[in-house]
Design a protein around this motif. Structure first.
Motif, mmCIF file in Angstrom:
data_model
loop_
_atom_site.group_PDB
_atom_site.id
_atom_site.type_symbol
_atom_site.label_atom_id
_atom_site.label_comp_id
_atom_site.label_asym_id
_atom_site.label_seq_id
_atom_site.Cartn_x
_atom_site.Cartn_y
_atom_site.Cartn_z
ATOM 1 N N MET A 322 0.796 -1.222 0.000
ATOM 2 C CA MET A 322 0.000 0.000 0.000
ATOM 3 C C MET A 322 0.836 1.284 0.000
ATOM 4 N N GLN A 323 2.089 1.224 0.406
ATOM 5 C CA GLN A 323 2.883 2.437 0.527
ATOM 6 C C GLN A 323 4.340 2.107 0.229
ATOM 7 N N ILE A 324 5.007 2.956 -0.541
ATOM 8 C CA ILE A 324 6.402 2.712 -0.917
ATOM 9 C C ILE A 324 7.223 3.963 -0.632
ATOM 10 N N ARG A 325 8.275 3.820 0.147
ATOM 11 C CA ARG A 325 9.265 4.875 0.328
ATOM 12 C C ARG A 325 10.485 4.530 -0.517
ATOM 13 N N VAL A 326 10.944 5.461 -1.300
ATOM 14 C CA VAL A 326 12.161 5.259 -2.086
ATOM 15 C C VAL A 326 13.348 5.670 -1.214
ATOM 16 N N VAL A 327 14.133 4.702 -0.792
ATOM 17 C CA VAL A 327 15.319 4.958 0.028
ATOM 18 C C VAL A 327 16.472 5.411 -0.861
ATOM 19 N N ARG A 328 16.678 4.713 -1.969
ATOM 20 C CA ARG A 328 17.652 5.152 -2.973
ATOM 21 C C ARG A 328 17.324 4.460 -4.292
ATOM 22 N N GLY A 329 17.776 5.090 -5.365
ATOM 23 C CA GLY A 329 17.523 4.562 -6.696
ATOM 24 C C GLY A 329 17.287 5.693 -7.682
ATOM 25 N N THR A 330 17.761 5.502 -8.884
ATOM 26 C CA THR A 330 17.647 6.529 -9.918
ATOM 27 C C THR A 330 17.087 5.919 -11.202
ATOM 28 N N SER A 331 16.661 6.789 -12.100
ATOM 29 C CA SER A 331 16.161 6.371 -13.408
ATOM 30 C C SER A 331 17.327 5.784 -14.221
ATOM 31 N N PRO A 332 17.082 4.766 -15.063
ATOM 32 C CA PRO A 332 15.802 4.112 -15.379
ATOM 33 C C PRO A 332 15.482 2.918 -14.490
ATOM 34 N N PHE A 333 16.351 2.626 -13.507
ATOM 35 C CA PHE A 333 16.153 1.443 -12.675
ATOM 36 C C PHE A 333 14.960 1.615 -11.740
ATOM 37 N N LEU A 334 14.768 2.822 -11.225
ATOM 38 C CA LEU A 334 13.691 3.052 -10.273
ATOM 39 C C LEU A 334 12.331 2.771 -10.900
ATOM 40 N N GLU A 335 12.130 3.226 -12.139
ATOM 41 C CA GLU A 335 10.846 3.000 -12.802
ATOM 42 C C GLU A 335 10.562 1.509 -12.983
ATOM 43 N N LYS A 336 11.583 0.760 -13.355
ATOM 44 C CA LYS A 336 11.414 -0.681 -13.526
ATOM 45 C C LYS A 336 11.014 -1.347 -12.217
ATOM 46 N N ALA A 337 11.688 -0.969 -11.132
ATOM 47 C CA ALA A 337 11.399 -1.569 -9.831
ATOM 48 C C ALA A 337 9.989 -1.223 -9.358
ATOM 49 N N LEU A 338 9.595 0.046 -9.501
ATOM 50 C CA LEU A 338 8.272 0.453 -9.048
ATOM 51 C C LEU A 338 7.165 -0.227 -9.843
ATOM 52 N N ASP A 339 7.350 -0.377 -11.135
ATOM 53 C CA ASP A 339 6.362 -1.087 -11.946
ATOM 54 C C ASP A 339 6.212 -2.527 -11.478
ATOM 55 N N ALA A 340 7.331 -3.175 -11.159
ATOM 56 C CA ALA A 340 7.298 -4.583 -10.756
ATOM 57 C C ALA A 340 6.560 -4.775 -9.439
ATOM 58 N N VAL A 341 6.876 -3.963 -8.432
ATOM 59 C CA VAL A 341 6.308 -4.210 -7.101
ATOM 60 C C VAL A 341 4.811 -3.922 -7.040
ATOM 61 N N GLN A 342 4.282 -3.158 -7.981
ATOM 62 C CA GLN A 342 2.838 -2.888 -7.973
ATOM 63 C C GLN A 342 2.030 -4.154 -8.183
ATOM 64 N N THR A 343 2.642 -5.215 -8.691
ATOM 65 C CA THR A 343 1.928 -6.469 -8.944
ATOM 66 C C THR A 343 2.179 -7.504 -7.856
ATOM 67 N N TRP A 344 2.908 -7.158 -6.810
ATOM 68 C CA TRP A 344 3.265 -8.133 -5.783
ATOM 69 C C TRP A 344 2.141 -8.288 -4.764
ATOM 70 N N SER A 345 2.100 -9.450 -4.134
ATOM 71 C CA SER A 345 1.154 -9.682 -3.036
ATOM 72 C C SER A 345 1.820 -10.551 -1.976
ATOM 73 N N PHE A 346 1.331 -10.434 -0.750
ATOM 74 C CA PHE A 346 1.952 -11.073 0.403
ATOM 75 C C PHE A 346 0.888 -11.694 1.303
ATOM 76 N N TYR A 347 1.326 -12.634 2.141
ATOM 77 C CA TYR A 347 0.568 -12.964 3.332
ATOM 78 C C TYR A 347 0.918 -11.910 4.375
ATOM 79 N N PRO A 348 -0.063 -11.349 5.045
ATOM 80 C CA PRO A 348 0.241 -10.259 5.983
ATOM 81 C C PRO A 348 1.011 -10.733 7.206
ATOM 82 N N ALA A 349 1.619 -9.775 7.904
ATOM 83 C CA ALA A 349 2.270 -10.064 9.181
ATOM 84 C C ALA A 349 1.221 -10.497 10.200
ATOM 85 N N ARG A 350 1.684 -11.205 11.239
ATOM 86 C CA ARG A 350 0.791 -11.665 12.294
ATOM 87 C C ARG A 350 1.316 -11.200 13.639
#
Length: 483
Positions: A322-350
């Motif tokens: 739901m929320q992404i903080r960019v700690v470090r990263g520059t174009s064009p790598f950052l765009e690739k990474a952000l596009d990829a993680v938008q499709t990820w899903s997890f089992y939530p923490a417990r």
């Protein structure tokens, strides 16, 4: 790699179908008659009724592709481009009743991901509560591997150019083996999609059909009919195996991400997979989020050298990013990474037996395979200047893996890790890989150093994901080859 879109008028599509459907089909790919019956009842044509009243052949309709049911609530999956051919018209599925007669059932669009060509529909009224012969198929978030056997069940009218309900339908079974993985841009201006290739030709009209693992009988992907121009490398690979063409499929990861977003349940061979507790009930203490469905990304074609991206992401109590903080990263790598993680899903923490939100650190390493036999490169970074009370563990020393001399194509590895409250790496797991890169990736990751994660301002255990994307410098990328 260059992709062509299926477009044009309805007449053009149907003329193309007439040519394709004249090809021979492979039947009997499933040995168990019960399994074959389930596949037939779970797969359905995506259609549009033409006539308001029947003729002596029943109702006339237009056929566009396939879909398949995933649960008893009437939800089904298809390829997004199958729906686009209706040009805004109401979607229907064609189902059989127990006597074998065909019936139209409305299918409402629930959610669509056009970048990765996946759509979720819901048949209304629910056919599982009515007089229909329907089944659902179990899904899996496990990645297929090279040489894995698959089966593609699909259905079509006997005369695609002149389809009527009383003419019945023809069930096709195509068998093949997975032999390669490719990143592709399915529509111009969209994000990359990772496809898996198998050694059997895909016919027009099969788009949206499930790709079923022959061993587990779970759906591992759906047919991608827009991928019409394989690279020369793919053609040669298929020819070496004496197979009838090359087909492509979208892995189920993209569909699972949509299901998680809408909180729609699905099934596996061992039960429901959309529970909040994850694969097994967790202890009463805190347990970090665990990955359910992840896809890597391709190396940016315009980049000359490698790069690195680090993200600090919130996974909510439903397992959604739901929320992404960019700690470090520059174009064009950052765009690739952000596009990829938008499709990820997890089992939530417990925590205390309940699902809670928690943060996960995500690192992408983009590695250029130009130099062989060199020492592993290490990079050092300053600790984040902002100390957030809620933070994932973040790497401050990263080490690149030593590349195997036998590697001759692009590849990648996805790993998950747990960093303890003292900043030490406590566990690592391989989630997916290509080219047997796991030993080098693991050896490199164990040399990384982290600042620990924080929960309520206190150092705490934290989960992380590391994606290593390799580009082999000895050949051009796929997009250039296909031009």
């Amino acid at each position: 790699m260059r992709l062509k879109l299926i477009g044009g008028t309805i007449v053009t599509v149907l003329l193309a179908l007439a040519c394709i459907f004249s090809l021979p089909t492979i039947r009997g790919a499933t040995e168990n008659p019960a399994d074959d019956a389930v596949l037939s009842d779970a797969v359905c044509p995506i259609v549009y009724p033409v006539d308001q009243s029947p003729s002596d052949r029943g109702y006339h309709y237009l056929f566009y592709g396939n879909g398949f049911f995933i649960n008893e609530q009437g939800y089904l999956i298809t390829a997004a481009h199958v729906l686009s051919q209706l040009r805004g018209g109401q979607t229907y599925v064609l189902l059989r009743d127990p006597s074998g007669r065909s019936r139209f059932v409305r299918a409402e669009l629930v959610i669509v991901d056009r970048s990765h060509d996946v759509a979720i529909l819901r048949a209304t009224p629910n056919p599982f509560e009515g007089p229909h012969a329907v089944q659902y198929l179990p899904l899996t978030s496990d990645w297929v591997v090279e040489s894995e056997s698959i089966v593609v069940p699909s259905t079509r009218p006997p005369k695609p150019l002149d389809a009527y309900t009383l003419d019945g339908s023809v069930d096709d079974r195509s068998a093949g083996e997975v032999f390669d993985f490719k990143f592709s841009q399915l529509e111009k201006g969209r994000s990359d999609t990772e496809l898996f290739l198998f050694n059997h030709h895909v016919r027009l009209g099969q788009s949206g059909a499930p790709v079923v693992a022959a061993g587990s009988r779970e759906v591992v992907g759906l047919i991608e009919g827009q991928w019409l121009r394989p690279t020369s490398a793919s053609i040669l690979a298929a020819a070496d195996q004496s197979v009838p063409g090359v087909g492509a499929a979208v892995p189920m990861h993209y569909a699972i991400a949509l299901l998680k977003q809408k909180e729609i349940s699905w099934h596996t061979t061992s039960g429901d997979s959309n529970s909040s507790s994850g694969p097994a009930e967790q202890a009463e203490g805190f347990s970090p989020p665990t990955p359910l469905s992840l896809v890597a990304c391709s190396f940016p074609s315009q980049a000359i050298f490698g790069g690195e991206v680090v993200l600090d992401s919130l996974i909510d109590s439903h397992g959604r990013l739901m929320q992404i903080r960019v700690v470090r990263g520059t174009s064009p790598f950052l765009e690739k990474a952000l596009d990829a993680v938008q499709t990820w899903s997890f089992y939530p923490a417990r925590l205390g037996g309940h699902s809670v939100a928690a943060r996960v650190g995500i690192t992408f390493q983009f590695l250029q395979l130009d130099e062989r036999g060199r020492a592993a490169a290490a990079s050092k970074f300053d600790e984040p200047s902002v100390v957030w009370p809620e933070r994932a563990a973040l790497p401050v020393v990263t080490v690149e893996p030593l590349f195997p001399s036998t590697m001759d194509r692009d590849g990648g590895v996805i790993l998950s890790d747990i960093v303890a409250a003292d900043g030490q790496l406590s566990s690592v797991k391989i989630l997916s890989q290509s080219e047997s890169l796991a030993p080098e990736a693991l050896a490199a990751l164990r040399q990384w150093r982290f600042v620990p994660g924080k929960r309520a301002g206190i150092d705490a255990d934290s989960a992380g994901i590391v994606v290593m994307a390799f580009r082999h410098g000895g050949r051009k990328n796929d997009a250039e080859q296909a031009k």
